[in-house]
Structures are given as structure tokens and as C-alpha cells.
Design an enzyme around this catalytic site. Structure first.
Site, mmCIF file in Angstrom:
data_model
loop_
_atom_site.group_PDB
_atom_site.id
_atom_site.type_symbol
_atom_site.label_atom_id
_atom_site.label_comp_id
_atom_site.label_asym_id
_atom_site.label_seq_id
_atom_site.Cartn_x
_atom_site.Cartn_y
_atom_site.Cartn_z
ATOM 1 N N SER A 81 -2.619 -0.809 13.358
ATOM 2 C CA SER A 81 -1.923 -1.739 12.454
ATOM 3 C C SER A 81 -0.743 -2.335 13.209
ATOM 4 O O SER A 81 -0.280 -1.753 14.200
ATOM 5 C CB SER A 81 -1.408 -0.969 11.236
ATOM 6 O OG SER A 81 -0.539 -1.756 10.450
ATOM 7 N N TYR B 227 3.161 6.108 7.227
ATOM 8 C CA TYR B 227 2.022 5.281 7.646
ATOM 9 C C TYR B 227 2.231 4.787 9.073
ATOM 10 O O TYR B 227 1.324 4.837 9.913
ATOM 11 C CB TYR B 227 1.881 4.101 6.680
ATOM 12 C CG TYR B 227 0.730 3.163 6.971
ATOM 13 C CD1 TYR B 227 -0.592 3.561 6.778
ATOM 14 C CD2 TYR B 227 0.968 1.860 7.407
ATOM 15 C CE1 TYR B 227 -1.651 2.689 7.033
ATOM 16 C CE2 TYR B 227 -0.082 0.984 7.652
ATOM 17 C CZ TYR B 227 -1.385 1.403 7.468
ATOM 18 O OH TYR B 227 -2.431 0.531 7.708
HETATM 19 P P1 NDP Z 1 -9.585 -0.372 2.099
HETATM 20 O O1 NDP Z 1 -8.799 0.464 1.162
HETATM 21 O O2 NDP Z 1 -10.343 -1.539 1.552
HETATM 22 O O3 NDP Z 1 -10.611 0.532 2.921
HETATM 23 C C1 NDP Z 1 -10.311 1.843 3.312
HETATM 24 C C2 NDP Z 1 -11.607 2.555 3.602
HETATM 25 O O4 NDP Z 1 -11.312 3.889 4.014
HETATM 26 C C3 NDP Z 1 -12.510 2.642 2.384
HETATM 27 O O5 NDP Z 1 -13.844 2.398 2.762
HETATM 28 C C4 NDP Z 1 -12.347 4.079 1.948
HETATM 29 O O6 NDP Z 1 -13.541 4.526 1.332
HETATM 30 C C5 NDP Z 1 -12.140 4.771 3.274
HETATM 31 N N1 NDP Z 1 -11.524 6.085 3.090
HETATM 32 C C6 NDP Z 1 -10.334 6.361 2.508
HETATM 33 N N2 NDP Z 1 -10.135 7.680 2.479
HETATM 34 C C7 NDP Z 1 -11.238 8.247 3.054
HETATM 35 C C8 NDP Z 1 -11.634 9.582 3.309
HETATM 36 N N3 NDP Z 1 -10.859 10.629 2.971
HETATM 37 N N4 NDP Z 1 -12.825 9.798 3.900
HETATM 38 C C9 NDP Z 1 -13.625 8.757 4.233
HETATM 39 N N5 NDP Z 1 -13.289 7.471 4.038
HETATM 40 C C10 NDP Z 1 -12.111 7.236 3.445
HETATM 41 O O7 NDP Z 1 -8.552 -0.847 3.196
HETATM 42 P P2 NDP Z 1 -8.707 -1.686 4.564
HETATM 43 O O8 NDP Z 1 -10.065 -2.193 4.743
HETATM 44 O O9 NDP Z 1 -7.573 -2.614 4.588
HETATM 45 O O10 NDP Z 1 -8.388 -0.528 5.619
HETATM 46 C C11 NDP Z 1 -9.182 -0.238 6.735
HETATM 47 C C12 NDP Z 1 -8.276 0.155 7.888
HETATM 48 O O11 NDP Z 1 -7.496 -0.969 8.266
HETATM 49 C C13 NDP Z 1 -7.306 1.284 7.568
HETATM 50 O O12 NDP Z 1 -7.229 2.163 8.683
HETATM 51 C C14 NDP Z 1 -5.983 0.542 7.411
HETATM 52 O O13 NDP Z 1 -4.881 1.366 7.713
HETATM 53 C C15 NDP Z 1 -6.166 -0.569 8.419
HETATM 54 N N6 NDP Z 1 -5.288 -1.711 8.236
HETATM 55 C C16 NDP Z 1 -5.325 -2.464 7.093
HETATM 56 C C17 NDP Z 1 -4.447 -3.501 6.914
HETATM 57 C C18 NDP Z 1 -4.393 -4.313 5.653
HETATM 58 O O14 NDP Z 1 -3.448 -5.097 5.482
HETATM 59 N N7 NDP Z 1 -5.366 -4.199 4.755
HETATM 60 C C19 NDP Z 1 -3.479 -3.873 7.959
HETATM 61 C C20 NDP Z 1 -3.538 -3.030 9.128
HETATM 62 C C21 NDP Z 1 -4.412 -2.017 9.252
HETATM 63 P P3 NDP Z 1 -13.653 5.616 0.146
HETATM 64 O O15 NDP Z 1 -12.481 5.420 -0.754
HETATM 65 O O16 NDP Z 1 -14.968 5.263 -0.489
HETATM 66 O O17 NDP Z 1 -13.672 6.936 0.820
#
Ligand code: NDP
Length: 250
Positions: free
Chosen positions: A144, A157
Site C-alpha cells: 500500500s 495497518y
Molecule cells: P477487499 O476488502 O475488497 O478485499 C479483501 C480480500 O481479502 C477479500 O477477498 C477478503 O475475502 C480477503 N480476506 C480478508 N480476510 C481474510 C482472511 N482471514 N482469510 C482469507 N482472505 C481474507 O479490499 P481490497 O481489494 O481493497 O484489498 C486487497 C488488498 O489491497 C489488501 O491487502 C489491501 O490492504 C490492499 N490495498 C487496498 C487499497 C484500497 O484502497 N482498497 C489500497 C492499498 C492496498 P473474505 O472476506 O471472503 O475472506
């Protein structure tokens, strides 16, 4: 003959039930990869797997809680068992549980460190032996902008994402001689579900207002960055991509 640049390659994308992971799985499948998709929400994975299959790709849904160390090993093993190899590991699953330090629940810090950092480290570790034995591979870690600069109310975070950047570079230096590439992608604000889980109301409001003030990145923008990294020729190792909305300052 096929013009699909990832034909014959096998990818595993974590956090594929929404946002960036969903878009990345679609992009890699469209480029010809066989794709294993991982998250906790099985219903969403099943829908995505069906869509990918209908579009002519091979997909494998693996429900898993990646905050658990053993689950990170299992997803790699199941992908290799089903598809015979793992070429591209995209460590994308993550949570962002923001609060000011004073009053933050250490359980939230623990969740972020266990999923965003430890899970990613263990899945990376689990993928190495197979990649090395097959003569190469690619690990893409989603960090990030918060892994490059630290702002107030983002401490836990940010600490987790700085750790992802450090781990990725250290890993790269260990495995480059085995033709294993490591890329770290550092997105700014992306329009996904990520912010919905912020526990501190004031921080959630501030972040939502900040995001609303700009044209946010879309998950597909980050998927394109992943695809760019993994579709370069073997001698090109894209180590890091920092990618912000044009409107985002910090
Ligand atoms: P989302 O919340 O849309 O996606 C997060 C994903 O992580 C979901 O598929 C969720 O699936 C999965 N997840 C969460 N907890 C678990 C767990 N315990 N085990 C397995 N899977 C898990 O967010 P983003 O798509 O934005 O995030 C994706 C990545 O991008 C993250 O690492 C985030 O930190 C990073 N990021 C995002 C930014 C933003 O502005 N959106 C900016 C910078 C980085 P489920 O709940 O079904 O398990």
C-alpha cells in the site's frame, strides 16, 4: 497456437472474493492462466470460479482463513496438487482496521499482522520449493502507499504494509538466483470493500470523505499492474510499483 500471454501458467490469488483480488483473478485468467482463488467467503469464490470457467479458463476455488498459518501452506499445496505447478502467487488478502493508537484494540493489530504480514510470509515460503524445482516463479505482494508513508490513525495497518515491503525486498535478494521474481505493488486509494471494516467511526468518516474527494482507482487498475509485472520477459524483474489516483497527494 494461442496469443494468451500466460497460457500454461498457474496462478494463485488470495483475497479473490472481492475488490483487487477478484479483478486480478479475472485479468490473469483472461491472459490464459489457470487460476486458484482463495478467500473465506466460499459463495463468492464459487460464483467467480463459475464465471471464469464459463469464459473458458480453468479455475479452482479454495475457501481458507489465511490468518491461520497452516491454511497458507494448504492453499499452495492444493493448487500444486490440482494444477501440477504454481508459477504466480499473488498475496493480496488483507484487512485495514484503522484507529488512533490510543484506544485501538490490540486484537485488530493482531488480525492485521497475522493476515497482512504473517499469512503472506508463510504462503510465500510455501511456494518456494516448487518454484525452485521448476526453475522459477513469481511472487506478487500487495502492500500500500501506507507501506511507504505513515499517516496518523493508520499505525497498525501501516506497520503491516511497511513489513510487506521489507519482507518482499529481503525475499527477492534470497531467491533471484533461482529465477524467482518478487514484485511489490503499493496502491493508493482503490474503490473496494476494504474501508467498510474500519472499527473507529471518526477514522472511517475521514477516510470515506478523503476517498470521495478524488477519482479513486478501480480494482482493475491494480489488476493491470499485476498483469504487467507477471507478463514481462523472464529477465525483467519489476520489483515495485507505487500507484496512486492522479488526485491523491499523500
Ligand atoms: P477487499 O476488502 O475488497 O478485499 C479483501 C480480500 O481479502 C477479500 O477477498 C477478503 O475475502 C480477503 N480476506 C480478508 N480476510 C481474510 C482472511 N482471514 N482469510 C482469507 N482472505 C481474507 O479490499 P481490497 O481489494 O481493497 O484489498 C486487497 C488488498 O489491497 C489488501 O491487502 C489491501 O490492504 C490492499 N490495498 C487496498 C487499497 C484500497 O484502497 N482498497 C489500497 C492499498 C492496498 P473474505 O472476506 O471472503 O475472506
Amino acid at each position: 497456437m494461442t496469443d494468451k500471454i500466460l497460457a500454461g501458467r498457474v496462478a494463485l490469488v488470495t483475497g479473490a472474493s472481492s475488490g483487487i483480488g477478484d479483478a486480478t483473478a479475472r485479468a490473469l485468467a483472461a491472459a490464459g492462466a489457470q487460476v486458484a482463488i482463495v478467500a473465506r467467503r466460499k459463495d463468492r469464490l464459487d460464483v467467480l470460479a463459475r464465471e471464469l470457467t464459463q469464459s473458458g479458463a480453468q479455475a479452482l476455488a479454495i475457501p481458507a482463513d489465511l490468518a491461520r498459518e497452516d491454511e497458507n501452506r494448504r492453499i499452495v499445496a492444493e493448487t500444486e496438487a490440482q494444477f501440477g505447478r504454481l508459477d504466480i502467487l499473488v498475496n493480496n488478502a488483507g484487512v485495514m482496521l484503522l484507529s488512533p493508537v490510543e484506544g485501538a484494540d490490540p486484537a485488530d493489530w493482531r488480525r492485521m499482522l497475522e493476515l497482512n504480514v504473517l499469512g503472506l510470509m508463510v504462503s510465500s515460503q510455501a511456494a518456494l520449493a516448487g518454484m525452485r524445482s521448476r526453475g522459477g516463479g513469481h511472487i506478487v505482494n500487495i502492500a500500500s502507499t501506507a507501506g511507504r508513508i505513515a499517516n496518523a490513525n493508520v499505525s497498525g495497518y501501516s506497520a503491516s504494509k511497511f513489513a510487506v515491503v521489507a519482507f518482499s525486498e529481503s525475499l527477492r535478494r534470497e531467491v533471484y538466483k533461482d529465477h524467482i521474481r518478487v514484485s511489490v505493488i503499493e496502491p493508493g486509494v482503490v474503490e473496494t470493500e476494504l474501508r467498510e471494516h474500519i472499527p473507529h467511526a471518526g477514522t472511517r468518516q475521514a477516510i470515506d470523505a478523503w476517498a470521495a474527494s478524488m477519482r479513486q482507482l478501480q480494482p482493475e487498475d491494480i489488476a493491470n499492474a499485476v498483469l504487467y509485472c507477471v507478463s514481462q520477459p523472464a529477465h525483467v524483474n519489476v520489483n515495485e510499483i507505487l500507484i496512486r489516483p492522479t488526485d491523491q497527494e499523500r
